[in-house]
Design a protein around this motif. Structure first.
Motif, PDB file in Angstrom:
ATOM      1  N   ALA B 110     -11.176   4.631   5.927  1.00 44.63           N
ATOM      2  CA  ALA B 110     -11.526   3.786   7.346  1.00 44.63           C
ATOM      3  C   ALA B 110     -12.916   4.696   7.682  1.00 44.63           C
ATOM      4  O   ALA B 110     -14.076   4.077   8.313  1.00 44.63           O
ATOM      5  CB  ALA B 110     -10.862   4.053   8.366  1.00 44.63           C
ATOM      6  N   VAL B 113     -15.882   3.394   5.810  1.00 42.03           N
ATOM      7  CA  VAL B 113     -16.461   1.914   6.065  1.00 42.03           C
ATOM      8  C   VAL B 113     -16.907   1.908   7.288  1.00 42.03           C
ATOM      9  O   VAL B 113     -17.813   1.107   7.875  1.00 42.03           O
ATOM     10  CB  VAL B 113     -14.976   1.124   6.094  1.00 42.03           C
ATOM     11  N   ASP B 114     -16.621   2.772   8.373  1.00 42.00           N
ATOM     12  CA  ASP B 114     -16.914   2.689   9.648  1.00 42.00           C
ATOM     13  C   ASP B 114     -18.274   3.623   9.668  1.00 42.00           C
ATOM     14  O   ASP B 114     -18.955   3.431  10.722  1.00 42.00           O
ATOM     15  CB  ASP B 114     -15.893   3.626  10.684  1.00 42.00           C
ATOM     16  N   GLU B 120     -20.588  -3.533   4.643  1.00 43.65           N
ATOM     17  CA  GLU B 120     -19.079  -2.944   5.020  1.00 43.65           C
ATOM     18  C   GLU B 120     -18.323  -3.915   4.695  1.00 43.65           C
ATOM     19  O   GLU B 120     -16.848  -3.673   4.355  1.00 43.65           O
ATOM     20  CB  GLU B 120     -19.597  -2.720   6.386  1.00 43.65           C
ATOM     21  N   SER B 121     -18.311  -5.153   5.096  1.00 40.41           N
ATOM     22  CA  SER B 121     -17.202  -6.205   5.024  1.00 40.41           C
ATOM     23  C   SER B 121     -16.728  -6.519   3.678  1.00 40.41           C
ATOM     24  O   SER B 121     -15.738  -6.663   3.512  1.00 40.41           O
ATOM     25  CB  SER B 121     -17.791  -7.668   5.755  1.00 40.41           C
ATOM     26  N   ARG B 124     -14.481  -3.576   3.113  1.00 42.93           N
ATOM     27  CA  ARG B 124     -13.238  -3.860   3.750  1.00 42.93           C
ATOM     28  C   ARG B 124     -12.413  -4.726   2.978  1.00 42.93           C
ATOM     29  O   ARG B 124     -11.227  -4.623   2.712  1.00 42.93           O
ATOM     30  CB  ARG B 124     -13.528  -4.266   5.303  1.00 42.93           C
ATOM     31  N   ALA B 214      -7.304  -0.250   7.590  1.00 43.97           N
ATOM     32  CA  ALA B 214      -7.324  -1.200   8.756  1.00 43.97           C
ATOM     33  C   ALA B 214      -6.782  -0.824  10.227  1.00 43.97           C
ATOM     34  O   ALA B 214      -7.569  -1.313  11.096  1.00 43.97           O
ATOM     35  CB  ALA B 214      -6.598  -2.893   8.295  1.00 43.97           C
ATOM     36  N   LEU B 217      -9.322   1.672  11.181  1.00 42.94           N
ATOM     37  CA  LEU B 217     -10.534   1.025  11.475  1.00 42.94           C
ATOM     38  C   LEU B 217     -10.490   0.407  12.800  1.00 42.94           C
ATOM     39  O   LEU B 217     -11.479   0.534  13.756  1.00 42.94           O
ATOM     40  CB  LEU B 217     -10.914   0.043  10.605  1.00 42.94           C
TER      41      LEU B 217
END
Lengths: 447, 334
Positions: B110, B113-114, B120-121, B124, B214, B217
């Protein structure tokens, strides 16, 4: 006033909604309400039995024969059935996997819910005990006499089928449990003659193979849970001899206190010392495949392994060989059979099915495809391959003993513990612990 | 202005007076509307839970139904069995590893990705993907990878060998040893960690860490940038921001994740069934698998019901405090 009217309108709507919800609930409740009533239905429909016999109707057969030769054999039997009972709709309820464990689970749920199939597959012998005790099977002794099955099946088999003095299922086939399959090329190269009349002769051969070091001397599985116990029953037979082996399954721990029981476990431990170490990760079919592919020299498995060889396009006595499992030339049998459910929805069709199951025509249709031999003494030999012909000959000439790992001499409850004990032994090699739990489990062979 | 207020007040009073009955009627109607599902839940959920509890105290240990009350015999028998003790040991080890690794890995992903990386997507989705796969598929695929092979390596071992990383080869799901193999008087089972359970944890983490990511995030996105900004202005390093701002604010998320993951791990069945089947020698077997065997192979319904009751109690030990905490948190918000 106005607001009053509004409320009534709203109320009407709500009442309508409530009514709808109630109806929906009633609809939901309907199936469970009919479920318990189902077993009562056949009793009511009994007067209508006779007309149904002429043709039409339904028949539900429950088994774990889902793939390959087993499914083909079952379908061949269905064809024989339909030629004699045209118009009957056969519902083939099969559940795959786990050497029948998954199917037994589903069957248990159905029996507990009072919705039995007309007839279901069960290993002949002591495994039927739990169904008999629970009152889920109809006795078939009289049916056997009527159909003359008692004259064409070996007496020992009829004796084994009897529980509380009655016969409960019709055996369709006979499998042999104690077979050692080998790779002829490997044994030849190592200078080993594929005959193992004693365990010592086996150890000598395994020593040679281990010294050569290029193959697994003996492949053993474990993933399907019964491989270790399957190997063990052959070792038990070799250690106890045919007469005393039978006494192991009498529901007491007498024979398990015999020093030979500990000796048998030591023998198995010795066998494991020549085996692959990833036993728990392999199924029996993986082990047999290793033999067929020349990665392992031999494996002990029932003669359904022959079916695996055929399915890979290989020839018995040429690409792979067989000999009785070491230490005994007795024939260890197990048998698939079908019974008649108490409260069967279609008892007439179910009985017609059992007639086919026990008939020469039905068994000769089923067995060549399944890779087993008939439970009758009068098969049409021309339909069977070389291995099966030899098995038929052994079946009628050798001493016969029932398999424990496959329910011929054990109940479901006992089998589960037997399998698990040997599975644990295969991993921990703790003979004392295994013997203790085998003694403890002995009484479970009565329930 | 004042006339308007008066009118409004009058109409409110009127409504209140005639409305009391209406509210009561509304409540009744609402109750009646809920009644069907209440009845259904009472019967099909709580009724059967009670029934299971009752069966676990009965003598229904063979295929013949026998509802004679025998007290806690089934429970005593279970806890005296080496096999069930092993189940409990495995359950604790599995849950502990699964939980800790999943949380750490999920948080790590997380945070990655953050950090506003490009694409990024895509990352994810990649991390979340395993969650879409059924545990059955996960179990079968990882079984192939973790089957060690004997004379010739297979799966991961083969990969390691061909990469020249032969020292990484291990017995994986065929490993029969328990580490550090301590014997405790009174227990029939050796402690502590059956090594064969580690591959199973790896597979479970692979599947569920995306879910953890998830959740974290969502939590990270919920932290106002201003707080972090303020901390940075005050001279905090990024690590200090993480340590003193981000992590404390993620605590509620962690708690929710712990609850969800733990109850998943307590109920794990399909993954173990397909990956190891409980082997080697019960070293990866969890109570859920043993329950299945008790009922469907040994036909010991009462014993299976006892295992089910124990599992239910274990789960509720976790869930009930969480629900209470949640209720309190909500009422404070109000």
């Amino acid at each position: 006033m106005k607001s009053n009217q509004k409320i009534t309108r709203r109320q009407t709507l709500k009442l309508l909604g409530l009514g709808a919800a109630g109806a929906a609930l009633a609809a939901c409740a309907a199936p469970p309400a009919t479920a318990p009533a189902a077993p009562a239905a056949p009793a009511e429909s009994k007067p209508a039995e006779q007309p149904a016999a002429g043709g039409g109707g339904k028949l539900e057969i429950f088994s774990w024969w889902t793939n390959g030769g087993e499914a083909d054999g079952l379908n061949a039997m269905f064809e024989v059935f339909l030629s004699k009972n045209p118009g009957v709709e056969i519902v083939n309820a099969t559940v795959a996997g786990g050497a029948g464990t998954n199917a037994k689970a589903v069957l248990q749920t159905r029996l507990a819910g009072g919705q039995p199939p007309d007839s279901w597959q069960v290993h002949a012998g002591r495994e039927t005990l739990s169904y008999v005790n629970a009152g889920q099977l109809e006795p078939l002794t009289q049916f056997f006499t009527e159909q003359g099955f008692d004259k064409v099946m070996p007496q020992f088999l009829l004796d084994q089928l009897k529980i509380n003095g009655e016969i409960w299922t019709v055996p369709v086939n006979i499998h042999r449990s104690n077979v050692l399959w080998y790779n002829p090329k490997i044994l030849q190269e190592a200078g080993i003659e594929p005959k193992f009349p004693t365990l010592d002769s086996l150890w000598a051969a395994l020593d040679k193979l281990k010294a050569a070091g290029n193959v697994v001397p003996i492949a053993v599985g474990g993933k399907d849970k019964f491989e270790a116990s399957h190997t063990f029953e052959s070792i038990l037979l070799a250690t106890f001899g045919a007469d005393d082996y039978v006494k192991l399954w009498d529901g007491t721990d007498t024979m398990w206190n015999d020093p030979r029981a500990a000796e048998a476990l030591e023998n198995l431990k010795k066998l494991f010392s020549y085996a692959n170490s990833d036993r728990s990760a392999l199924g029996w079919a993986d082990a047999m495949t290793q033999v067929l592919e020349g990665k392992a020299a031999m494996t002990i498995m029932g003669d359904w392994a022959h079916g695996l060889g055929i399915s890979k396009g290989l020839k018995v006595n040429q690409d792979y060989g067989w000999t009785p499992a070491p230490g005994s030339d007795a024939f260890m049998w197990l048998s698939d059979s079908f019974g008649l459910a108490k409260g069967a929805p279609n008892p007439v069709q179910a009985k017609a099915w059992l007639v086919v199951c026990g008939s020469r025509e039905g068994q000769d249709a089923f067995n060549p495809k399944k890779g087993s031999i008939p439970a009758r003494t009068d098969p049409d030999l021309s339909k069977y391959d070389d291995y099966l012909k030899a098995a038929i000959a052994d079946f009628s000439s050798k001493p016969l003993v029932p398999s424990a790992a496959h329910g011929a001499s054990t109940t479901n409850a006992y089998q589960a513990k037997f399998h698990n004990t040997l599975e644990v032994f295969s991993s921990d090699l703790d003979a004392k612990a295994a013997l203790d739990s085998l003694r403890e489990a002995a009484a479970d062979n009565n329930k | 202005m004042s006339a308007g207020v008066d009118l409004a007040r009058v109409s409110t009073l009127e409504r209140a007076r005639s409305g009391r009955r209406a509210i009561r009627r509304d409540r009744l109607v609402a109750f009646l509307m809920l009644l069907p599902s209440l009845v259904a839940i009472a019967v099909f959920v709580y009724g059967f839970i009670a029934y299971t509890g009752y069966v676990s105290l009965s003598n229904y240990t063979t295929s013949r139904p026998d509802f004679t009350f025998i007290g806690f015999d089934n429970y005593i028998q279970l806890f005296n069995q080496r096999r069930f003790q092993e189940n409990i040991r495995n359950l604790i080890v599995f849950t502990a590893f699964f939980l800790v690794v999943c949380l750490l890995f999920g948080l790590f992903l997380a945070l990655l990705v953050d950090s506003r990386v490009k694409g990024e997507s895509i990352f994810r989705s990649i991390y979340l993907f395993p969650m879409a796969v059924s545990f059955i598929v996960t179990g079968v695929a990882w079984r192939w990878l973790f089957t060690p092979g004997d004379l010739e390596p297979t799966g991961l071992n083969l990969l390691f060998e061909s990469l020249g990383l032969g020292f990484l080869k291990a017995r994986w799901i065929a490993d029969t040893s328990v580490w550090p193999n301590i014997e405790v008087t009174g227990l029939k089972v050796r402690l502590l960690i059956p090594l064969a359970i580690i591959p199973v944890v790896v597979a479970a983490v692979w599947q569920m860490s995306g879910f953890c990511m998830a959740m974290y995030l969502a939590g990270l996105r919920g932290i106002p940038e201003e707080i972090k900004e303020a901390a940075r202005v005050d001279g905090c390093s990024e690590l200090q921001v993480l340590r003193h701002i981000t992590l404390p604010l993620l605590r509620p998320i962690t708690l929710s994740a712990i609850i969800v993951l733990t109850h998943i791990s307590l109920k794990t069945f399909d993954l173990i069934m397909t990956m190891t089947g409980g082997g080697p020698g019960n070293k990866t077997e969890l109570p859920s698998l043993y329950m299945y065997e008790l009922r469907f192979s040994q036909f010991n319904t009462a014993g299976a019901a006892a295992v089910a009751t124990i599992l239910l109690l274990t789960v509720s030990v976790l869930i009930v405090p969480y629900l209470v905490y949640n209720r309190r948190a909500q009422s404070i918000e109000r």
